[in-house]
Design an enzyme around this catalytic site. Structure first.
Site, PDB file in Angstrom:
ATOM      1  N   CYS A  79       0.839  -1.203   0.000  1.00 54.48           N
ATOM      2  CA  CYS A  79       0.000   0.000   0.000  1.00 54.48           C
ATOM      3  C   CYS A  79       0.877   1.257   0.000  1.00 54.48           C
ATOM      4  O   CYS A  79       1.468   1.588  -1.013  1.00 54.48           O
ATOM      5  CB  CYS A  79      -0.977  -0.040   1.180  1.00 54.48           C
ATOM      6  N   HIS A 167      -3.768  -5.168   0.704  1.00 50.89           N
ATOM      7  CA  HIS A 167      -3.226  -5.663   1.968  1.00 50.89           C
ATOM      8  C   HIS A 167      -3.280  -7.187   2.016  1.00 50.89           C
ATOM      9  O   HIS A 167      -4.354  -7.766   2.177  1.00 50.89           O
ATOM     10  CB  HIS A 167      -4.011  -5.071   3.148  1.00 50.89           C
ATOM     11  N   GLU A 169      -2.136  -9.045   4.341  1.00 51.83           N
ATOM     12  CA  GLU A 169      -2.146  -9.534   5.723  1.00 51.83           C
ATOM     13  C   GLU A 169      -3.540  -9.731   6.295  1.00 51.83           C
ATOM     14  O   GLU A 169      -3.706 -10.401   7.321  1.00 51.83           O
ATOM     15  CB  GLU A 169      -1.342  -8.580   6.626  1.00 51.83           C
TER      16      GLU A 169
END
Length: 509
Positions: A79, A167, A169
């Site tokens: 990002c 993202h 994660e």
């Protein structure tokens, strides 16, 4: 030599989550602020640049010095990190015409790209950015796109540097862990050998080397962190470890006796101290939760100090500090504002002059639990719900008395026992009862009553940062409510808390 992935923190709320995903792959990683990180980490295999609440166009935006890293080691920008790599190389990053937040799908994936190999076309990803990359410098090759984001993923030609504007994660990115594994294992070449077993072996050797024949004192709380700390030290130095377990009178029903017996069965050298009267006398008439915490912290230090001084030749103080505490202390933003003070032995008086040893300061809570299981702690103990340091003091929303504590312990015991009996205990992250500063009218038999109200609280969560109220079966709540009112004298009304975090907190105080 331990292999390490370095994560540079730009202040994102997701930075710790990136670390936890890396750790899930049995690879050690360490988080450091973007503007203050070590350049000589032994075994450094790669670097991840986190997201950020900033825009790269902001005057005070975080700009790291990547000299000696970019082009030398594999780099993954996430990002903001991806936008920084573009912006700092002369590309164009501008506000998105439509703010890109939420689920998206990778309509194009370059399967030749090592980062994205094996990911399915249409793979769902999670976007969360107000800026977007409009134009990349020469040598930045697009490797993944969505309908709205052309540069959803890219690689810098001639080096192992990658950027993604989503993202990986978060769970909403369905193949996020696959992508991270591609980066960490296939690109960085990590061997995935950082396991609970290897942590125990390395830590015990390090403790033996550091402590030698010195004596160590540890304050046990009855919780997982201090218990696992004790087990590691016990394995390393055995009888040179002295544990002090203080009963502040604010634990669960019969908790002090049960936990003390468990510690002794584990062959720990533990001293049990019943200081409940001392704590409860000092808390009499105190309403403010912050004052309660400070009083509990002060008296704990006094009791611990007195007991420690009865021991001879103590050189070290052991603490159950875990990794999130360490990250917070060196955060990009600095230590966060105090929402609640916590009491632990970190505030011991200077005159004790003890060196500090913190065996768990590289572990997240879930990792502490896994290490505890390998050390032989019972699963029932390891998987217990979190319990606040000040205990029942912050679950009694008024001044404390012996009778109020006893009443709440009884209510809490019925609730928790009921959850276990009906196989609901492990379906919730935390559950407890709260004694409200309210009395209500009731009818028992033919008599009018005017007694206390208790609230039951149960939440689901993964880490306590956010939490949803648990949708416990109505039949179960009815049975528990009935049992509490019938068995606990002084309670005639039970309510159930259906607030989530945010906006509420998990605890009431």
């Amino acid at each position: 030599m331990q292999e390490t992935i370095l994560i540079l923190d730009f202040g994102s709320q997701y930075t710790q989550l990136i670390a936890r995903r890396v750790r899930e792959l049995n690879v050690y990683c360490d988080i450091h602020p973007y503007n203050n990180f070590p350049r000589d980490i032994p075994g450094l295999k790669g670097v991840i640049l986190s997201g950020s609440p900033f825009s790269v166009r902001d005057q005070n935006a975080p700009f790291p010095d990547l000299k000696g890293i970019k082009g030398m080691l594999p780099v993954l920008g996430v990002c903001y990190g991806a936008q920084f790599l573009v912006h700092s190389s002369g590309g164009e990053v501008a506000p998105s015409k439509i703010r890109e937040y939420g689920r998206a799908n990778l309509g194009f994936i370059d399967q030749e790209c090592r980062l994205l190999q094996g990911m399915a076309k249409g793979s769902q990803v999670w976007m969360s950015h107000a800026d977007t990359i409009l134009k990349a410098p020469a040598g930045f090759k697009i490797t993944g796109s969505t309908t709205d984001v052309e540069y959803a993923a890219y690689k810098i030609e001639g080096e192992e540097s990658y950027g993604i504007q989503f993202h990986p994660e978060v769970y909403h990115t369905t193949e996020g862990l696959h992508l991270l594994k591609n980066f960490i294992v296939n690109i960085c070449g990590c061997t995935q050998d950082w396991t609970p077993e290897s942590f125990i072996e390395t830590t015990v050797k390090d403790l033996q080397s550091k402590l030698g024949n010195d004596r160590v004192v540890l304050g046990l709380s009855g919780g997982v962190d201090s218990s696992v700390t004790a087990m590691l030290l016990n394995r390393a130095i055995h009888k040179n470890l002295y544990c002090i377990f203080v009963d502040n009178g604010l634990l669960r029903k019969n908790e002090f006796q049960k936990v003390l017996e468990r510690y002794k069965k584990l062959d720990l050298n533990v001293i049990g101290v019943d200081a409940s009267d001392r704590f409860l006398d000092a808390l009499a008439g105190v309403f403010d939760p912050e004052k309660k915490r400070k009083i509990i912290g002060r008296i704990f230090i006094e009791v611990f100090d007195e007991e420690a001084h009865k021991l001879k030749d103590i050189s070290w103080l052991a603490q159950g500090t875990i990794y999130p505490d360490v990250i917070e202390s060196r955060s990009v933003k600095g230590p966060s504002a105090t929402i609640k003070s916590h009491h632990n032995v970190g505030g011991l008086p200077d005159h004790m002059k003890l060196k500090i040893v913190e065996p768990l300061n590289s572990l997240f809570k879930d990792e502490v639990r896994r290490v505890g299981l390998k050390l032989g702690l019972e699963p029932e103990f390891i998987n217990r719900h979190p319990f606040p340091g000040p205990g029942m003091a912050v679950r009694i929303i008024s001044d404390l008395t012996y009778e109020k504590v006893r009443l709440l312990q009884e209510v809490d015991d019925i609730f928790i026992s009921g959850l276990r009996k009906h196989d609901l205990y492990h379906q919730v992250w935390q559950a407890f009862a709260v004694l409200l500063p309210v009395q209500s009218v009731g009818v028992m038999g033919d008599e009018r009553t005017y007694e206390n109200v208790v609230a039951l609280r149960a939440v689901t969560s993964t880490d306590g940062m956010t939490a949803d109220w648990a949708h416990l079966p109505h039949e179960f709540l009815a049975k528990v409510s009935n049992e509490i009112i019938n068995k606990v004298k002084g309670v005639n009304r039970v309510v159930y808390d259906i607030s989530s975090k945010p906006p509420a907190t998990i605890e009431w105080e």
